[in-house]
Design an enzyme around this catalytic site. Structure first.
Site, mmCIF file in Angstrom:
data_model
loop_
_atom_site.group_PDB
_atom_site.id
_atom_site.type_symbol
_atom_site.label_atom_id
_atom_site.label_comp_id
_atom_site.label_asym_id
_atom_site.label_seq_id
_atom_site.Cartn_x
_atom_site.Cartn_y
_atom_site.Cartn_z
ATOM 1 N N HIS A 124 0.827 -1.209 0.000
ATOM 2 C CA HIS A 124 0.000 0.000 0.000
ATOM 3 C C HIS A 124 0.858 1.255 0.000
ATOM 4 O O HIS A 124 1.955 1.264 0.563
ATOM 5 C CB HIS A 124 -1.004 0.004 1.155
ATOM 6 N N ASP A 152 -0.633 4.467 0.711
ATOM 7 C CA ASP A 152 -1.182 5.514 1.579
ATOM 8 C C ASP A 152 -0.404 5.507 2.893
ATOM 9 O O ASP A 152 0.199 4.490 3.252
ATOM 10 C CB ASP A 152 -2.682 5.294 1.838
ATOM 11 N N ASP A 208 6.423 1.771 6.463
ATOM 12 C CA ASP A 208 4.999 1.387 6.338
ATOM 13 C C ASP A 208 4.294 2.299 5.352
ATOM 14 O O ASP A 208 3.742 3.307 5.739
ATOM 15 C CB ASP A 208 4.337 1.462 7.718
ATOM 16 N N GLU A 253 -5.136 1.326 3.034
ATOM 17 C CA GLU A 253 -4.847 0.330 4.070
ATOM 18 C C GLU A 253 -4.926 0.948 5.453
ATOM 19 O O GLU A 253 -5.371 0.312 6.402
ATOM 20 C CB GLU A 253 -3.456 -0.285 3.840
ATOM 21 N N GLU A 254 -4.485 2.193 5.574
ATOM 22 C CA GLU A 254 -4.419 2.826 6.894
ATOM 23 C C GLU A 254 -5.793 3.240 7.418
ATOM 24 O O GLU A 254 -5.906 3.649 8.572
ATOM 25 C CB GLU A 254 -3.488 4.045 6.850
ATOM 26 N N ASP A 296 4.188 -5.981 4.661
ATOM 27 C CA ASP A 296 3.600 -4.862 5.422
ATOM 28 C C ASP A 296 3.551 -5.172 6.919
ATOM 29 O O ASP A 296 2.680 -4.683 7.626
ATOM 30 C CB ASP A 296 2.179 -4.594 4.881
ATOM 31 N N HIS A 327 4.183 4.591 11.964
ATOM 32 C CA HIS A 327 3.221 5.537 12.562
ATOM 33 C C HIS A 327 3.848 6.470 13.607
ATOM 34 O O HIS A 327 3.135 7.226 14.248
ATOM 35 C CB HIS A 327 2.015 4.816 13.190
HETATM 36 ZN ZN LIG Z 1 1.017 -0.791 6.466
#
Ligand SMILES: [Zn+2]
Length: 471
Positions: A89, A91, A120, A154-155, A178, A444
């Site tokens: 992903h 995003d 990520d 995805e997030e 991921d 994150h």
């Molecule tokens: Zn991810």
């Protein structure tokens, strides 16, 4: 000899371009932006730009590129009936505060690329892309097709994979770069739900009255803070004294504040991910336990009594009669992430339950319902994401295991987790990297980074994995 392909040598030959392309992808601020949603950019411009970047790159390198509803896309090569899927992903979550350098600058310091999305999942996406490119450029005959599927949500809500698999082919097998290395082959089921106290007419509260009680905002977090507001007539000093004694006994921090006839209590706990509540200290459960024995009556007493009886020091659902464990994924866990009570609306609890792959979920749900019905509670809003599991003897798992061990020299232990990874959207898929064992998990977080050595190593692992899976 094919078995003697030096995968790392192939990666190093493309090192400069790999780093450049990774940086360019990281420089796109691909955060969900629904306020600026347009028909051709349903999740916002940034997200769309990142998807387009990958599709353009793939087209330029000779892959078949397809945009699927501006929510997802894919890049494909190879031939044959069967299809290997690599699910990535592009995003990212919002950057947040406290960065040392521009979160979308992709600056390189100390052998690390710093940017939101570095680990990520844009770094790994580029690693997997270059892995595909290497296999394609080596030009050996292949018996299966390889397809990178690129998601853009995805997030948040996984609208990318939902839309994609409603319209496109489900791969025969696949992996998602991921999560963690070596291999996550089993993920518990995830059920989120509320327990709501049924209204009761018998609400004769004497002495101390609970105006409100609140703790936690998310199903999947252990609440680290709880507060209650009480109204009392008369001397509250014995009550305050016992609150202090309670905090001391449990080793908790907290405070009280008496203001205009209202007593506010606060308890601090320790936050943790809800998939393992025992890693934290649930402030809400502790405060509820204190209030359960504080001489309160009526609905409030029934609510706090319920929390104490069924949840205190019991994250496995033992008192609720739903405890279960299996060899593959371990214990069922139950996290009370949201607790609330108010005089007007009564009590409620919000849970995330992570259950083993062999759980009979319907039976578990029935048991739960029956147990709590006796206490005047009902279940509302039960959402369920089924467990995900690929057999350890499966060709996919065995191949990835072999490749990981050859490339790293370490044993590829199979992991099972209580969380959900992107791999669960594949019918037969595992999470495979990119975070190596022992590495700090900065997804994150501020100053998110990926080590360049790990980027290269992951690319070599993915390249060999792709080749071995489709040759
Ligand atoms: Zn991810």
């Amino acid at each position: 000899m094919l078995s003697q392909i030096d995968w790392m040598k192939e990666v190093l030959a493309r090192k400069e371009a790999l780093i450049k392309d990774t940086q360019n992808l990281l420089r796109i601020k691909s955060v969900l932006d629904e306020e600026h949603s347009a028909p051709e950019a349903p999740l916002g411009e940034g997200v769309k730009e990142a998807l387009q970047f990958m599709l353009d790159l793939g087209e330029k390198d000779g892959f078949t590129a397809k945009n699927v509803g501006n929510l997802a896309g894919h890049l494909e090569f190879g031939q044959g009936e069967e299809l290997l899927g690599i699910l990535c992903h592009v995003d990212v979550v919002p950057e947040g505060d406290g960065w040392t350098s521009d979160p979308y600058g992709a600056e390189i310091r100390d052998g690390k690329i710093f940017a939101r999305g570095a680990i990520d999942d844009k770094g790994p996406t580029m690693a997997a892309y270059y892995a595909m490119k290497i296999v394609k450029e080596l030009g050996y005959p292949l018996n299966r097709r390889v397809r990178m599927i690129i998601g853009t949500d995805e997030e948040s809500n996984w609208r990318c994979v939902d839309h994609y698999f409603e319209n496109e082919e489900m791969p025969t097998f696949g992996f998602a770069p991921d999560a963690d290395f070596p291999i996550i082959y089993a993920e518990k089921g995830i059920a989120d739900f509320d327990m709501v106290q049924k209204p009761s007419t018998a609400n004769s509260e004497s002495g101390i009255e609970v105006v409100s009680f609140e703790s936690g905002r998310r199903y999947n977090m252990v609440p680290d803070f709880a507060t209650a507001t009480l109204v009392a007539s008369g001397d509250m000093s014995p009550f305050v004294k016992s609150f202090k004694a309670f905090l001391a006994e449990k080793g908790l921090k907290g405070k009280h504040d008496m203001n205009e006839g209202k007593l506010v209590l606060e308890v601090e706990g320790i936050s943790a991910h809800g998939m393992e509540p025992d890693n934290g200290k649930n402030a809400g459960i502790f405060l509820a336990c204190f209030l359960a024995d504080a001489g309160i009556d009526g609905n409030a007493a029934r609510y706090f009594g319920f929390v104490k009886k069924y949840l205190y020091q019991d994250s496995r659902g033992r008192a609720l009669g739903i405890a279960y464990s299996d060899e593959i994924t371990g214990d069922l866990t139950l996290n009370a992430g949201k607790l609330s009570y108010s005089k007007e609306s009564g009590g409620a609890l919000g849970f995330t339950m992570r259950y083993p792959v062999t759980t009979d979920i319907e039976k578990t749900k029935e048991t739960l319902k029956a147990t709590i019905a006796k206490e005047g509670f009902v279940i509302e809003g039960f959402s369920n994401s089924k467990p995900h599991h690929v057999d350890e003897k499966d060709f996919l798992v065995q191949t990835l295991k072999k490749v990981y061990e050859e490339q790293t020299g370490d044993k590829a232990e199979l992991l099972s987790i209580g969380g959900g990874t992107y791999a669960r959207s594949l019918k037969s898929g595992v999470a495979f990297g990119p975070l190596f064992p022992g590495r700090e998990d900065v997804a994150h977080q501020k100053d998110e980074y990926m080590m360049i050595d790990d980027l290269l190593k992951a690319t070599a692992i993915y390249a060999q994995a792709i080749y071995e899976l489709v040759k």
